[in-house]
Enzyme design. Structure first.
Site, PDB file in Angstrom:
ATOM      1  CD  GLU A 187      -1.564   2.415   1.732  1.00 54.37           C
ATOM      2  OE1 GLU A 187      -2.289   3.416   1.521  1.00 54.37           O
ATOM      3  OE2 GLU A 187      -0.488   2.489   2.377  1.00 54.37           O
TER       4      GLU A 187
ATOM      5  CG  ASP B   9      -4.690   3.144   5.660  1.00 54.66           C
ATOM      6  OD1 ASP B   9      -3.934   3.312   6.636  1.00 54.66           O
ATOM      7  OD2 ASP B   9      -4.276   2.979   4.498  1.00 54.66           O
TER       8      ASP B   9
END
Length: 338
Positions: free
Chosen positions: A214, A235
């Site tokens: 990511e 997140d």
């Protein structure tokens, strides 16, 4: 929450910068298997695990990879010039202890310092630029030149991991590097354990998708579960000037640097938070991209959303709170549970 915090503590202690995540992914895989799930590792090293449930399939995604460094040059003086992995900033690393992982299996300690860090010697110390070209890793071994460092087995491409400095305070705050995004992985693992114990019944088919790239933009760009209709990226929630979220809330992102999130998804998340008395904030993140963004950029036809526990000082020495983690878990249970 105590179990979640213990999971988080163990995860934070496993170094896993982008490109060096197999050990952390293996730990998560074993944890899921111990609860009766059957996670699969993708060719790229991501983890996919079906938690069960029926109905409109949804992916709940978080990432294991963190910021870190890589040896870019062994200098003539035996010290190391590094390059960043992900968005690591030199200003946040000065005087930080680190570990150098060699491909031969040896691990050495060191500290990132200015090239000439003694204030009693360097009169320009206060005004010198902080960058990875003006700083070096001083290895805690008696090396004085390039040849002696190479003799240790250190070479270009070795991974450099900074000490997370993990602290859990009596007032509930969590301070550490790399809370982004190991806090969210711990939250999703807590959700999985509740499902396994029968404490949460899913009203949708839920897939956990734990990504490992990511921080460089392509974590969820491939190998997503077939048939999924939605991806919810879990997140870090942003805390900062102009935003409403703090560390004790769950943040619902309505727009980031790549555009707005799905209006129906964010609306349903907000409704779930309101109806269940969950402390939340809806915010716009000006400098942010998520795995949900990466999935859409890769061409997946998915509705997308983004939530996360509030995290202060992102990409530096970060701070969160148990309440923010709990509110994020509660929102997941409300959104995905029966």
């Amino acid at each position: 929450m105590d179990e979640m915090m213990e999971i988080l503590r163990e995860l934070l202690a496993i170094d896993s910068p982008t490109g060096y995540t197999r050990r952390a992914a293996g730990w998560v895989k074993e944890k899921l298997e111990s609860w009766g799930f059957a996670p699969q590792m993708t060719n790229k090293g991501c983890l996919c695990c079906c938690l069960g449930g029926e109905g409109d399939p949804v992916i709940a995604s978080a990432h294991l990879d963190t910021l870190g460094g890589m040896v870019a040059e062994i200098k003539e003086n035996g010290r190391l010039r590094i390059t960043n992995l992900g968005g690591l900033n030199a200003h946040n690393c000065e005087c930080e202890n680190c570990r150098i992982y060699t491909r031969g299996g040896a691990v050495y300690e060191g500290t990132l310092q200015m090239n000439d860090p003694s204030i009693h010697v360097n009169g320009d110390y206060h005004t010198q630029e902080r960058s990875f070209d003006t700083m070096e890793v001083v290895i805690d071994e008696p090396v004085k030149n390039r040849e002696e460092t190479k003799a240790l087995g250190i070479e270009t491409g070795d991974v450099v991991c900074f000490d997370p400095r993990i602290r859990f305070t009596e007032s509930g705050y969590i301070k550490s590097r790399v809370l982004d995004d190991k806090l969210s992985v711990a939250i999703l693992l807590s959700l999985a354990h509740r499902v396994a114990e029968g404490e949460v019944t899913l009203r949708r088919r839920v897939y956990l998708f734990i990504t490992v790239y990511e921080e460089v933009g392509h974590g969820a760009s491939g190998a997503l579960p077939a048939g999924a209709r939605e991806i919810l990226s879990v997140d870090m929630g942003c805390v900062g000037q102009g935003l409403a979220c703090d560390e004790r809330m769950v943040s619902i992102c309505v727009k980031d640097s790549r555009g707005p999130y799905d209006y129906q998804v964010t609306g349903e998340l907000i409704r779930c938070a309101r109806e269940n008395g969950i402390a939340y904030a809806a915010d716009v993140y000006p400098h942010y991209g998520s795995d949900a963004d990466a999935a859409l950029a890769a061409g997946y036809d998915l509705r997308h959303g983004l939530i996360g526990a509030g995290v202060y000082a992102s990409h530096g020495y970060e701070r969160a709170h148990r309440d923010g983690a709990e509110n994020t878990l509660r929102l997941l249970c409300a959104y995905l549970g029966a």
